[in-house]
Design an enzyme around this catalytic site. Structure first.
Site, PDB file in Angstrom:
ATOM      1  NE  ARG A   1       7.580  23.516   4.320  1.00 35.33           N
ATOM      2  CZ  ARG A   1       7.107  24.077   3.147  1.00 35.33           C
ATOM      3  NH1 ARG A   1       6.336  25.075   3.011  1.00 35.33           N
ATOM      4  NH2 ARG A   1       7.243  23.369   1.815  1.00 35.33           N
ATOM      5  NE  ARG A   2      12.835  20.614   5.339  1.00 33.24           N
ATOM      6  CZ  ARG A   2      11.682  20.761   4.521  1.00 33.24           C
ATOM      7  NH1 ARG A   2      11.460  21.120   3.392  1.00 33.24           N
ATOM      8  NH2 ARG A   2      10.632  20.432   5.360  1.00 33.24           N
TER       9      ARG A   2
ATOM     10  CE  LYS B   1       5.106  21.383  -0.603  1.00 29.41           C
ATOM     11  NZ  LYS B   1       6.042  20.456  -1.143  1.00 29.41           N
TER      12      LYS B   1
ATOM     13  CG  ASP C   1       5.004  16.699  -1.452  1.00 30.28           C
ATOM     14  OD1 ASP C   1       5.666  15.479  -1.460  1.00 30.28           O
ATOM     15  OD2 ASP C   1       5.747  17.645  -1.818  1.00 30.28           O
ATOM     16  CG  MET C   2      -0.819  16.469   4.140  1.00 32.45           C
ATOM     17  SD  MET C   2      -2.177  16.495   3.076  1.00 32.45           S
ATOM     18  CE  MET C   2      -2.984  14.761   3.170  1.00 32.45           C
TER      19      MET C   2
ATOM     20  CE  LYS D   1       9.768  12.613  14.164  1.00 35.75           C
ATOM     21  NZ  LYS D   1      10.701  13.210  15.114  1.00 35.75           N
TER      22      LYS D   1
ATOM     23  NE  ARG E   1       7.139  11.489   0.725  1.00 33.51           N
ATOM     24  CZ  ARG E   1       7.078  12.546   0.065  1.00 33.51           C
ATOM     25  NH1 ARG E   1       6.423  13.670   0.373  1.00 33.51           N
ATOM     26  NH2 ARG E   1       7.523  12.204  -1.096  1.00 33.51           N
TER      27      ARG E   1
ATOM     28  CB  ALA F   1       6.865  20.672   7.441  1.00 30.05           C
TER      29      ALA F   1
HETATM   30  C1  LIG Z   1      11.278  12.558   2.481  1.00 29.13           C
HETATM   31  C2  LIG Z   1      10.468  13.762   3.118  1.00 29.13           C
HETATM   32  C3  LIG Z   1       9.066  13.965   2.641  1.00 29.13           C
HETATM   33  C4  LIG Z   1       8.347  15.055   3.466  1.00 29.13           C
HETATM   34  N1  LIG Z   1       7.141  15.231   2.903  1.00 29.13           N
HETATM   35  C5  LIG Z   1       6.312  16.189   3.492  1.00 29.13           C
HETATM   36  C6  LIG Z   1       5.036  16.609   3.442  1.00 29.13           C
HETATM   37  O1  LIG Z   1       4.548  16.267   2.279  1.00 29.13           O
HETATM   38  N2  LIG Z   1       4.333  17.193   4.090  1.00 29.13           N
HETATM   39  C7  LIG Z   1       4.793  17.792   5.364  1.00 29.13           C
HETATM   40  O2  LIG Z   1       4.487  18.367   6.258  1.00 29.13           O
HETATM   41  N3  LIG Z   1       6.160  17.355   5.640  1.00 29.13           N
HETATM   42  C8  LIG Z   1       6.933  16.651   5.039  1.00 29.13           C
HETATM   43  N4  LIG Z   1       8.181  16.241   5.325  1.00 29.13           N
HETATM   44  C9  LIG Z   1       8.885  17.132   6.461  1.00 29.13           C
HETATM   45  C10 LIG Z   1       8.680  16.242   7.871  1.00 29.13           C
HETATM   46  O3  LIG Z   1       7.126  16.744   7.964  1.00 29.13           O
HETATM   47  C11 LIG Z   1       9.549  16.920   8.992  1.00 29.13           C
HETATM   48  O4  LIG Z   1       9.036  18.186   9.018  1.00 29.13           O
HETATM   49  C12 LIG Z   1      10.921  16.815   8.765  1.00 29.13           C
HETATM   50  O5  LIG Z   1      11.091  15.540   8.354  1.00 29.13           O
HETATM   51  C13 LIG Z   1      11.533  16.781  10.101  1.00 29.13           C
HETATM   52  O6  LIG Z   1      11.185  15.907  10.866  1.00 29.13           O
HETATM   53  P1  LIG Z   1      12.094  14.213  11.521  1.00 29.13           P
HETATM   54  O7  LIG Z   1      11.137  13.184  11.243  1.00 29.13           O
HETATM   55  O8  LIG Z   1      13.421  14.410  10.665  1.00 29.13           O
HETATM   56  O9  LIG Z   1      12.304  14.470  12.741  1.00 29.13           O
HETATM   57  P2  LIG Z   1      12.582  15.713  13.814  1.00 29.13           P
HETATM   58  O10 LIG Z   1      12.209  15.558  15.173  1.00 29.13           O
HETATM   59  O11 LIG Z   1      12.405  17.167  13.435  1.00 29.13           O
HETATM   60  O12 LIG Z   1      14.337  15.826  13.696  1.00 29.13           O
HETATM   61  C14 LIG Z   1      15.140  14.588  14.129  1.00 29.13           C
HETATM   62  C15 LIG Z   1      16.385  14.956  14.128  1.00 29.13           C
HETATM   63  O13 LIG Z   1      16.590  14.881  12.504  1.00 29.13           O
HETATM   64  C16 LIG Z   1      17.727  15.706  12.056  1.00 29.13           C
HETATM   65  N5  LIG Z   1      17.014  16.797  11.188  1.00 29.13           N
HETATM   66  C17 LIG Z   1      15.489  16.969  11.022  1.00 29.13           C
HETATM   67  N6  LIG Z   1      15.311  18.112  10.208  1.00 29.13           N
HETATM   68  C18 LIG Z   1      16.709  18.279   9.887  1.00 29.13           C
HETATM   69  C19 LIG Z   1      17.075  19.541   8.869  1.00 29.13           C
HETATM   70  N7  LIG Z   1      16.150  20.236   8.253  1.00 29.13           N
HETATM   71  N8  LIG Z   1      18.355  19.553   8.938  1.00 29.13           N
HETATM   72  C20 LIG Z   1      19.184  18.837   9.686  1.00 29.13           C
HETATM   73  N9  LIG Z   1      19.015  17.786  10.470  1.00 29.13           N
HETATM   74  C21 LIG Z   1      17.656  17.570  10.478  1.00 29.13           C
HETATM   75  C22 LIG Z   1      18.190  16.318  13.396  1.00 29.13           C
HETATM   76  O14 LIG Z   1      19.304  15.567  13.559  1.00 29.13           O
HETATM   77  C23 LIG Z   1      17.098  16.276  14.494  1.00 29.13           C
HETATM   78  O15 LIG Z   1      17.414  15.991  15.510  1.00 29.13           O
HETATM   79  C24 LIG Z   1       8.818  15.400   4.621  1.00 29.13           C
HETATM   80  C25 LIG Z   1      10.296  14.871   4.980  1.00 29.13           C
HETATM   81  C26 LIG Z   1      10.814  14.197   4.243  1.00 29.13           C
HETATM   82  C27 LIG Z   1      12.123  13.744   4.881  1.00 29.13           C
END
Ligand SMILES: Cc1cc2nc3c(=O)[nH]c(=O)nc-3n(C[C@H](O)[C@H](O)[C@H](O)COP(=O)(O)OP(=O)(O)OC[C@H]3O[C@@H](n4cnc5c(N)ncnc54)[C@H](O)[C@@H]3O)c2cc1C
Length: 308
Positions: free
Chosen positions: A289-290, A98, A132-133, A188, A185, A190
């Site tokens: 955030r998780r 970051k 990371d963004m 969606k 990468r 966060a």
């Molecule tokens: C490898 C990686 C790197 C990332 N890097 C960044 C970044 O640099 N900047 C940034 O802004 N965001 C980052 N993110 C976070 C991302 O933006 C999302 O907030 C996060 O991944 C949740 O979105 P989703 O695509 O999983 O879909 P969502 O629509 O949020 O979730 C879909 C389904 O996935 C499952 N799920 C999602 N999140 C969780 C969780 N925390 N615990 C359990 N189940 C879950 C659930 O079943 C949910 O119904 C990253 C995510 C990943 C996986």
């Protein structure tokens, strides 16, 4: 934004609560579902275990927004140690960094110089740095820094960035990144963003994710789709097979501790998966955030906590 999501994002900025839980044993136990541990050695042990399951890793030394130059250099030093350890132990792992942890909010020049040295180290050891963004106030400067560094011949291919499908600007950003051959990468997003810059409805964020992932899949550069959303994964798989894109030409990425079933299934079905493994003492904002992404995790954690 649903109430609980906003509440967890607000709590992720709460300093008092943070100071309390980051130093408590209870906090350490709760966070262990999503965080590999406190020390470099913990992260390397998890990386090795994940590699044994057929998945690559990206290591994240937790921490954001440092307040002094010395702190930024200390944070970078951990990444230098990681790059050496990855090479020595022949792990299938890269690093995720970051810019605010590298001093971006103190001075953009400082962050750029630190990342330049990390990317140089990565290039020298055949590795890769993912930037990371963070929130949308930092999108432009983050992309500028990555583009400038990637334009140096010795760093080409050793640095990449993240694009968030909730931002309106992302399609234009991807077009520019593709023109420069920069690895992306896609996720969606966060952070809590205002409606002037980001889609609010999940359906819009998802539709944009599908659109942008197709742009990435169709390009000759190796990209990553970071999502746990089965609908996003299915859309990418369908597009790839309809267009004859081999599964070796891209990877899915997921967070440590999230949808382990889906991670394993994709590997069994011949897809490349990389697990984002965070570690370190400053786990609180990441952890919150998780919970914001999936408030049901609170119940899940509580159940496991009382069971163990
Ligand atoms: C490898 C990686 C790197 C990332 N890097 C960044 C970044 O640099 N900047 C940034 O802004 N965001 C980052 N993110 C976070 C991302 O933006 C999302 O907030 C996060 O991944 C949740 O979105 P989703 O695509 O999983 O879909 P969502 O629509 O949020 O979730 C879909 C389904 O996935 C499952 N799920 C999602 N999140 C969780 C969780 N925390 N615990 C359990 N189940 C879950 C659930 O079943 C949910 O119904 C990253 C995510 C990943 C996986």
């Amino acid at each position: 934004m649903p109430l609980l999501r906003s509440a967890f994002i607000a709590l992720s900025h709460n300093r008092l609560l943070r100071r309390f839980v980051e130093h408590s044993r209870l906090g350490g136990r709760l966070s262990s579902r999503f965080v590999a541990g406190m020390e470099i050695e913990d992260a390397l042990r998890v990386a090795e275990a994940v590699n044994k399951q057929g998945m690559a890793v990206t290591l994240d030394s937790l921490g954001e927004s440092v307040t002094s130059e010395a702190e930024a250099h200390r944070a970078a030093e951990i990444y230098h140690q990681l790059l050496d350890a990855i090479a020595e132990r022949k792990l299938d792992a890269n690093i995720s960094v970051k810019l605010t942890q590298m001093g971006l909010e103190l001075s953009a020049e400082l962050a750029e110089a630190i990342v330049e040295s990390l990317a140089g180290h990565a290039a020298a050891t055949g590795n890769f740095v993912r930037i990371d963004m963070e929130d949308s106030t930092l999108t432009q400067i983050t992309l500028d820094i990555v583009r400038r560094l990637h334009a140096r011949p010795q760093l080409r291919g050793a640095i990449g960035v993240v694009i968030q499908s909730y931002l309106y600007r992302s399609q234009a950003d991807i077009e520019q990144l593709l023109a420069g051959g920069i690895r992306v990468r896609l996720c969606k997003g966060a952070y809590k963003e205002p409606p002037e810059v980001a889609f609010k409805r999940k359906a819009d964020v998802d539709a944009n994710f599908v659109r942008l992932s197709q742009m990435l899949l169709a390009s000759p550069v190796y990209h990553a789709l970071a999502t746990h959303d089965e609908a996003m994964v299915a859309a990418a798989r369908t597009f790839a097979s309809q267009h004859g894109i081999d599964p070796s030409r891209f990877e899915f990425q997921m967070l440590y501790g999230v949808r382990r079933d889906l991670q394993r299934r994709l590997v069994r079905e011949g897809y490349k998966v990389r697990v984002y493994v965070p570690f370190g003492r400053e786990w609180y904002p990441y952890f919150m955030r998780r919970l914001a992404e999936r408030p049901a995790n609170v119940l899940f954690l509580a159940r496991n906590f009382f069971r163990s």
